[in-house]
Design a protein around this motif. Structure first.
Motif, PDB file in Angstrom:
ATOM      1  N   VAL A 141      61.268 -29.330  -3.601  1.00 39.32           N
ATOM      2  CA  VAL A 141      60.094 -30.154  -3.349  1.00 39.32           C
ATOM      3  C   VAL A 141      59.904 -31.094  -4.538  1.00 39.32           C
ATOM      4  N   PRO A 142      59.893 -32.409  -4.317  1.00 38.83           N
ATOM      5  CA  PRO A 142      59.771 -33.333  -5.453  1.00 38.83           C
ATOM      6  C   PRO A 142      58.441 -33.158  -6.177  1.00 38.83           C
ATOM      7  N   PRO A 143      58.408 -33.468  -7.476  1.00 35.16           N
ATOM      8  CA  PRO A 143      57.175 -33.280  -8.261  1.00 35.16           C
ATOM      9  C   PRO A 143      55.948 -33.957  -7.663  1.00 35.16           C
ATOM     10  N   SER A 144      56.129 -35.085  -7.005  1.00 37.38           N
ATOM     11  CA  SER A 144      54.980 -35.800  -6.426  1.00 37.38           C
ATOM     12  C   SER A 144      54.304 -35.001  -5.317  1.00 37.38           C
ATOM     13  N   ASN A 145      54.989 -34.007  -4.772  1.00 38.93           N
ATOM     14  CA  ASN A 145      54.425 -33.171  -3.704  1.00 38.93           C
ATOM     15  C   ASN A 145      54.214 -31.723  -4.130  1.00 38.93           C
ATOM     16  N   SER A 146      54.489 -31.413  -5.377  1.00 39.96           N
ATOM     17  CA  SER A 146      54.504 -30.003  -5.791  1.00 39.96           C
ATOM     18  C   SER A 146      53.128 -29.399  -6.009  1.00 39.96           C
ATOM     19  N   THR A 147      52.110 -30.229  -6.274  1.00 38.51           N
ATOM     20  CA  THR A 147      50.780 -29.667  -6.547  1.00 38.51           C
ATOM     21  C   THR A 147      49.963 -29.465  -5.270  1.00 38.51           C
ATOM     22  N   ASP A 148      50.252 -30.247  -4.238  1.00 37.48           N
ATOM     23  CA  ASP A 148      49.511 -30.130  -2.977  1.00 37.48           C
ATOM     24  C   ASP A 148      50.519 -30.164  -1.827  1.00 37.48           C
TER      25      ASP A 148
END
Length: 223
Positions: free
Chosen positions: A131-138
């Protein structure tokens, strides 16, 4: 007069062979249509790591913590298990998730292989997309019950890289070679290993494949 069913049997076998071949061709065509434009290793985000050391036949990498979407299956062959698993994961990043959100394709496609207990026992295959970092928090939750999200901790892998097209036999060959390089030199988990593929099935040259063994940390090495 004695009648034989051989011609009819051969006809059935021929039809079966044609059906199997057609199924494989349809799979490749489908893969080409949906994957070709998004799945090439150049330009794709990859999990962050640093090379700790380079050795003859392998290198040691320390990976940062990362998030993955995964699916698990059982079977006798990695190639067979990979087909269904890949498209379940690909559907997820194409928007079949709780937010109907598209997520960029990443690399590698990693598969944890837990070999069966014997030669006629099924192995467990867990295929994962990073999962790319831009999507990892949500990160969107999967709507397919066969999929699940995982957070991999920071960890160290021993990695062997090779080129060309892969097969179950080639994965095993390189995993065995890596294991032989590590035995007696490094502490690692021997009960499982990972495969990592970086390229579309339609890329002909400069392909990158890897096998990974997870390093045992000091506490685990004492067990």
């Amino acid at each position: 007069m004695l009648r034989t069913s051989a011609p009819r049997t051969l006809s059935k076998l021929s039809k079966t062979s044609i059906t199997v071949a057609a199924t494989k061709m349809n799979f490749l065509k489908t893969a080409g249509t949906v994957v070709k434009s998004t799945f090439t290793s150049s330009g794709l985000e990859k999990p962050e790591y640093e090379v700790v050391a380079k050795h003859d036949g392998y290198e040691e990498r320390h990976y940062a913590a990362s998030k993955w979407v995964s699916t698990k299956s059982k079977g006798m062959k990695l190639e067979d298990a990979s087909r269904k698993s890949f498209f379940k994961l690909f559907d997820y990043i194409q928007g079949k998730n709780a937010k109907e959100q598209k997520i960029d394709m990443t690399a590698p496609v990693a598969t944890l292989i837990e070999p069966g207990a014997g030669p006629n026992c099924e192995s467990t295959f867990t295929m994962s997309f990073f999962v790319p970092p831009s999507n990892s928090t949500d990160t969107p939750e999967p709507t397919n019950p066969d999929l699940f999200l995982q957070t991999w901790p920071a960890q160290t892998f021993f990695v062997r890289q090779f080129g060309g097209f892969t097969s179950d036999e080639k994965w095993l060959e390189h995993a065995k070679s890596l294991g032989e390089c590590l035995t007696g030199k490094e502490k690692f988990h021997e009960q499982f290993y990972y495969t990592a593929g970086y390229d579309s099935p339609f890329k002909l040259f400069g392909r990158t494949n890897e096998v990974w063994f997870l390093k045992k940390e000091e506490e685990q090495a004492k067990e």
